[in-house]
Design an enzyme around this catalytic site. Structure first.
Site, mmCIF file in Angstrom:
data_model
loop_
_atom_site.group_PDB
_atom_site.id
_atom_site.type_symbol
_atom_site.label_atom_id
_atom_site.label_comp_id
_atom_site.label_asym_id
_atom_site.label_seq_id
_atom_site.Cartn_x
_atom_site.Cartn_y
_atom_site.Cartn_z
ATOM 1 C CG ASP A 67 -0.266 -0.331 2.534
ATOM 2 O OD1 ASP A 67 -0.973 -0.621 3.497
ATOM 3 O OD2 ASP A 67 0.979 -0.302 2.590
ATOM 4 C CG ASN A 136 -9.455 -0.776 11.060
ATOM 5 O OD1 ASN A 136 -8.460 -1.426 10.734
ATOM 6 N ND2 ASN A 136 -10.007 0.133 10.273
ATOM 7 C CG HIS A 138 -6.226 -1.634 8.245
ATOM 8 N ND1 HIS A 138 -6.420 -0.336 8.676
ATOM 9 C CD2 HIS A 138 -4.918 -1.873 8.384
ATOM 10 C CE1 HIS A 138 -5.258 0.161 9.050
ATOM 11 N NE2 HIS A 138 -4.341 -0.745 8.882
ATOM 12 C CD GLU A 143 -9.233 1.199 6.738
ATOM 13 O OE1 GLU A 143 -8.741 2.310 6.927
ATOM 14 O OE2 GLU A 143 -9.287 0.333 7.635
#
Ligand code: GLP
Length: 244
Positions: A67, A136, A138, A143
């Site tokens: 990413d 979270n 991810h 996400e």
């Protein structure tokens, strides 16, 4: 899933780095999927040490980062390229032309998604994908959501992710609102995944990812499907295994 739990962080980093070194020494033309964040820093340090001790060479290795923030060019101090240059690229014999990462400075983000996805398709199955997990759930910047993307895509970063990642920026407003991320499909297509997580803060999300149902609201849970998943945890992150 093969679980490796360590009391000391350095032992974990050495074991995970040895796993990657073994892949490269078995195939000097290996294609590596690379992650960023605090978790893999120790692994990269041990890879640099292995290179300095002439136990591995990156001369024929090709790397694909999972990413990059949209809007941050390679030279930006908070770009993931800068992170990788600091922790690995500038310290080993990996040729610049064999380093691949989404171009955060691309004005046409969808065009950049197509370019990077084509590159990944050309690379085929990555030999090893290094991964961690966000608080979270991810993976990369995949996400939580009702659906997950198999391929490279532009993603709006959740406020939670921006908040957590703001630790690497002067202030929250400086954190980009979008990123380009490799899709989950590419990651779980890798021959092997070396997954690392450290610290008590990750125990709760690890419980959801590895003991909960496969659920797009916990992207990490998709890793349960991988046939060659090598998990490296410290005892604090592994707490979830012993709780009810
Ligand atoms: C970042 C990265 C992810 C990384 C995650 C965890 O946003 N995009 O690839 O796994 O957050 O980061 P850390 O290792 O700092 O907890």
């Amino acid at each position: 899933m093969n679980l490796n739990i360590f009391e000391f962080e350095e032992e974990l980093d050495i074991a995970a780095a040895n796993d990657v070194v073994k892949v490269i020494n078995e195939n000097p033309n290996a294609a590596l999927g690379l992650a960023t964040g605090e978790t893999p820093i120790g692994l990269y340090q041990k890879l640099v040490q292995a290179y300095e001790n002439e136990q591995v060479s990156f001369k024929r290795v090709t790397t694909y980062n999972i990413d990059e923030y949209a809007g941050l060019g390679k030279a930006h101090p908070q770009s993931f390229y800068s992170f990788m240059k600091t922790h690995l690229f500038a310290k080993v014999d990996l040729p610049e032309g064999q380093i691949h990462i989404p171009n955060g400075a691309a004005l046409d983000l969808e065009g950049e998604v197509e370019r990077y996805e084509a590159l990944l398709k050309q690379a085929g199955q990555l030999d090893v994908q290094i991964l961690s997990i966000g608080l979270n759930g991810h993976i990369g910047f995949n996400e939580p959501g009702r659906t997950l993307h198999a391929e490279t895509h532009v993603v709006p970063l959740t406020e939670e992710t921006r908040q957590v990642n703001s630790k690497s920026f002067p202030s929250l407003p400086d954190v980009p609102k979008q990123a380009i991320t490799m899709g989950i499909g590419t990651m779980i297509k890798a021959k092997k995944i070396v997954f690392i997580a450290k610290g008590e803060a990750k125990a709760a999300i690890l419980k959801q990812a590895f003991k909960g149902p496969i659920n797009p609201l916990v992207p990490g849970s998709l890793l349960q499907l991988h046939p060659n998943l090598e998990v490296y945890l410290d005892v604090k992150a592994a707490k979830f295994l012993y709780e009810g």
